[in-house]
Design an enzyme around this catalytic site. Sequence first.
Site, PDB file in Angstrom:
ATOM      1  N   SER A 168       0.978  -9.899  -0.770  1.00 16.77           N
ATOM      2  CA  SER A 168       0.915  -8.341  -0.650  1.00 16.77           C
ATOM      3  C   SER A 168       1.171  -7.682   0.723  1.00 16.77           C
ATOM      4  O   SER A 168       1.440  -6.475   0.700  1.00 16.77           O
ATOM      5  CB  SER A 168      -0.646  -8.140  -0.682  1.00 16.77           C
ATOM      6  OG  SER A 168      -1.559  -8.817  -0.023  1.00 16.77           O
ATOM      7  N   LYS A 211       0.822  -1.254   0.043  1.00 19.94           N
ATOM      8  CA  LYS A 211       0.086   0.010  -0.014  1.00 19.94           C
ATOM      9  C   LYS A 211       0.712   1.197   0.096  1.00 19.94           C
ATOM     10  O   LYS A 211       0.268   2.533  -0.444  1.00 19.94           O
ATOM     11  CB  LYS A 211      -0.837  -0.069   1.241  1.00 19.94           C
ATOM     12  CG  LYS A 211      -2.080  -0.835   1.171  1.00 19.94           C
ATOM     13  CD  LYS A 211      -3.057  -0.469   0.078  1.00 19.94           C
ATOM     14  CE  LYS A 211      -4.432  -0.980   0.234  1.00 19.94           C
ATOM     15  NZ  LYS A 211      -5.577  -0.582  -0.781  1.00 19.94           N
TER      16      LYS A 211
END
Length: 332
Positions: A314, A59
């Site tokens: 991720s 992110k």
Amino acid sequence: MTPSATTTLVSLDDIRRAAATLRGVAVRTSLLRSHELEERVGVPVYLKPEMLQRGGAFKFRGAYTYVSRLTAAERARGLVAPSSGNHGQAVALAARLYGVKATIVMPTTAPRAKVAGAERLGGRVGFAGTTTAERMAKAMEIVEEGGATLVPPYDDPSIIAGQGTGGLEIADDATALGIDEYAVLVQVGGGGLSAGVSAAVKQVTPRVRVIGVEPAGSPKLSRARAAGEPVTIPANPHGLADGLLAVRVGTLTFEHHQAYVDDVVAVEDSALPPAVRFLLDRHKLVAEPSGAITVAALLSGVVKPTTPVVCVLSGGNIEWDGLQELLGNARG
């Protein structure tokens, strides 16, 4: 599949500009060969370890790209971010790097590690419900009341371009390894990561196959593709992959999926703990369930690759107590 005529997709130049912005700021996470997974599935497997990214997840790429494109005045008003956890930490870190304040709106079910991470990075954390819509509504209240600048979690071209820098690295590493035909498994939450990664790798190497991976209990992309447009699904606040529990994919991210994602598969929660344990035991990588879902897709047989495959990991924001509980009965 093609996007609608009115949609402007993120270009390869957009992603390369984001990469230039992130150079020297974000971590470049190189592909790691997994011989252990290769033995199980019969093709070369590479891992993209974004748990090694600043803030513990991918992110940061999108958040920093977005914040970098704001004016000084927009940043000075303070930032606000609705987040299940990782986006909030990324925005808090970007705000700290720019010397401004950030308020993070998280669900009441947010893992302690993600709340503590945002606070440690200087963010002020508030809570609102359990769904993406509830968090966004609270964030917009803060914007309207105090003039703060919203940093969207996924449905924005700057966010998508920033996340796409990870896909650009995958394509560059694959070229360096001499791999010209491969598949990429990438997580689907609200869709920013899957949109960006797929846009990058497909525009560099169109024959690459991109497969979105989402929790079986939160199949928002599968439902959207069936309907031909984003649809809202029932909330699943108790799913293990907390970072992928959006109830709807973004409008812009969906258009990227239609253009660049070849298929989408769903993984049951029961497959996640073994994948987390596998990565810890065999590769010494700490992945949160959302981060490990691509490996779970391989280990559980949901995806049966016939070419080399890249699994995006991720993120790894999970606290020690939560990791112990998750792995208590997991078999690697």
